[in-house]
Write a protein that holds these residues in place. Structure first.
Motif, PDB file in Angstrom:
ATOM      1  N   LEU A   1     -52.451 -68.295 -38.788  1.00 13.41           N
ATOM      2  CA  LEU A   1     -53.471 -67.526 -37.781  1.00 13.41           C
ATOM      3  C   LEU A   1     -52.775 -66.210 -37.518  1.00 13.41           C
ATOM      4  O   LEU A   1     -53.618 -65.326 -37.604  1.00 13.41           O
ATOM      5  N   GLU A   2     -51.410 -66.134 -37.584  1.00 15.73           N
ATOM      6  CA  GLU A   2     -50.801 -64.627 -37.243  1.00 15.73           C
ATOM      7  C   GLU A   2     -51.358 -63.735 -38.349  1.00 15.73           C
ATOM      8  O   GLU A   2     -51.478 -62.557 -38.326  1.00 15.73           O
ATOM      9  N   ARG A   3     -51.073 -64.397 -39.735  1.00 10.13           N
ATOM     10  CA  ARG A   3     -51.452 -63.635 -40.806  1.00 10.13           C
ATOM     11  C   ARG A   3     -53.078 -63.451 -41.193  1.00 10.13           C
ATOM     12  O   ARG A   3     -53.413 -62.826 -42.170  1.00 10.13           O
ATOM     13  N   SER A   4     -54.053 -64.007 -40.219  1.00 12.53           N
ATOM     14  CA  SER A   4     -55.340 -64.113 -40.605  1.00 12.53           C
ATOM     15  C   SER A   4     -55.624 -64.702 -41.936  1.00 12.53           C
ATOM     16  O   SER A   4     -56.543 -64.318 -42.472  1.00 12.53           O
ATOM     17  N   THR A   5     -54.863 -65.873 -42.273  1.00 10.53           N
ATOM     18  CA  THR A   5     -55.176 -66.596 -43.510  1.00 10.53           C
ATOM     19  C   THR A   5     -55.865 -67.923 -43.080  1.00 10.53           C
ATOM     20  O   THR A   5     -55.316 -68.274 -42.112  1.00 10.53           O
TER      21      THR A   5
ATOM     22  N   ASP B   1     -58.250 -75.744 -38.563  1.00 10.37           N
ATOM     23  CA  ASP B   1     -57.444 -74.865 -37.651  1.00 10.37           C
ATOM     24  C   ASP B   1     -57.313 -75.298 -36.211  1.00 10.37           C
ATOM     25  O   ASP B   1     -56.657 -74.579 -35.448  1.00 10.37           O
TER      26      ASP B   1
END
Length: 275
Positions: A206-210, A216
Motif C-alpha cells: 500500500l505504501e508503494r501503491s502497488t 487489500d
C-alpha cells in the motif's frame, strides 16, 4: 460422563433425523467448494451441516423471504460452507468453536454502517461503509444475499467463510483481533510472527501503491487480515500458497485441512455427477 451424554444425544439425533442425502447431494452440486471434497469428507460435513441447521436459526429478511425460494439444498449449502472451516476438527471442537453462533441473517442486498475511525494523527473520520456481511461476539452472522450467491467457488471470495472466520476469532475476545484460540500444537509466538510478516508485506504494498497479493481489505485491520486469509485458504489455496507459503502452512495446521489438494483442474468446476 458429560462426553458420553453428548455422544448419546448425537447418536439419538442421527437416528431421529437422518441426513437428507438427496438434498445434500444437490447442495454439493450447486457449490464447487463442497463438490471438491472426497466422499469421506463430504459425508462428515453433510452430517455436521445438517446438525448445524437444527441447532442454529437461518433467517431471511421478510422482503427476501417473499421473493426468493430458499430450499433445503440452499440451506445445506450455506451450513456446509460455514462448517467447512471446522471440518478438520473434532465434533466437540466444532461445537465449542461455533458456540457463539446463534443465527444467520440474510439481507436482500449489501448494507451500510456509519463508521468512526481515528487516523495516526488523532483525527476522527466518519464515513458510510458498505458491507457484504458482519457479525459480533454473540450477534448474528449477517450476510447480503447477492454476495452469498457469489460465494461457493474457487474465486477467492466467500462471505460466509469470512464472517465465520470472525466468529472463530471472537472465541477468546469481544472484538476481532486476528488471534483466535489456538490448538496446543501451535505456538502463539509463531502465529504472531507469521501474521505480522504478512501484515507488514501488505502495508508495504500500500505504501508503494502497488497491488496487494491478496484482497487489500486484509490490510485494513488484523481481524480482517485473518478473515481474508481464511477466505483465500479455502477458495484460492494456490494463490495463498504461492504468495505467503508460511501462512498457508500455518493455516493448514490450524484448520487441519489440505485445501490445495481440493483445487479442481483449470476449467473444471468440480461438480459431481448430477442425477
Amino acid at each position: 460422563m458429560l462426553d458420553r451424554l453428548r455422544h448419546w444425544r448425537e447418536r439419538r439425533f442421527a437416528a431421529r433425523h437422518p441426513l437428507p442425502e438427496d438434498a445434500w447431494r444437490e447442495a454439493r452440486y450447486r457449490v464447487p467448494l463442497l463438490a471438491a471434497l472426497d466422499e469421506e469428507e463430504a459425508l462428515r460435513l453433510g452430517h455436521r451441516a445438517w446438525r448445524f441447521l437444527h441447532a442454529k436459526r437461518i433467517s431471511l429478511h421478510p422482503t427476501l423471504a417473499e421473493t426468493t425460494p430458499f430450499d433445503l439444498p440452499a440451506r445445506l449449502a450455506l451450513a456446509g460452507q460455514a462448517c467447512l472451516l471446522t471440518l478438520g476438527w473434532s465434533h466437540d471442537e466444532h461445537l465449542e468453536a461455533f458456540g457463539n453462533v446463534h443465527e444467520v441473517l440474510i439481507l436482500p442486498d449489501a448494507f451500510q454502517r456509519r463508521v468512526e475511525e481515528m487516523d495516526e494523527f488523532g483525527v476522527m473520520h466518519e464515513y458510510d461503509d458498505e458491507r457484504a456481511g458482519e457479525t459480533s461476539c454473540q450477534g448474528p452472522v449477517v450476510v447480503a444475499f447477492p454476495d452469498l450467491m457469489e460465494s461457493g467457488d474457487f474465486s477467492g471470495f466467500n462471505v460466509l467463510i469470512h464472517e465465520f472466520a470472525h466468529k472463530l476469532d471472537l472465541g477468546n475476545s469481544l472484538d476481532v483481533n486476528g488471534f483466535p484460540p489456538l490448538p496446543g500444537d501451535i505456538d502463539p509466538r509463531e502465529w504472531h510472527r507469521v501474521f505480522t510478516a504478512v501484515w507488514g508485506d501488505l502495508q508495504g504494498h500500500l505504501e508503494r501503491s502497488t497491488p496487494t497479493p491478496i484482497d487489500d481489505y486484509a490490510a485494513t485491520h488484523p481481524g480482517e487480515c485473518f478473515a481474508v486469509c481464511c477466505e483465500a485458504f479455502f477458495t484460492a489455496p494456490d494463490l495463498l500458497h504461492d504468495v505467503y507459503p508460511a501462512l498457508f502452512a500455518l493455516l493448514g495446521r490450524y484448520f487441519r485441512q489440505q485445501t490445495l489438494a481440493r483445487l479442481p483442474p483449470s476449467g473444471d468446476d468440480a461438480r459431481p455427477e448430477h442425477h
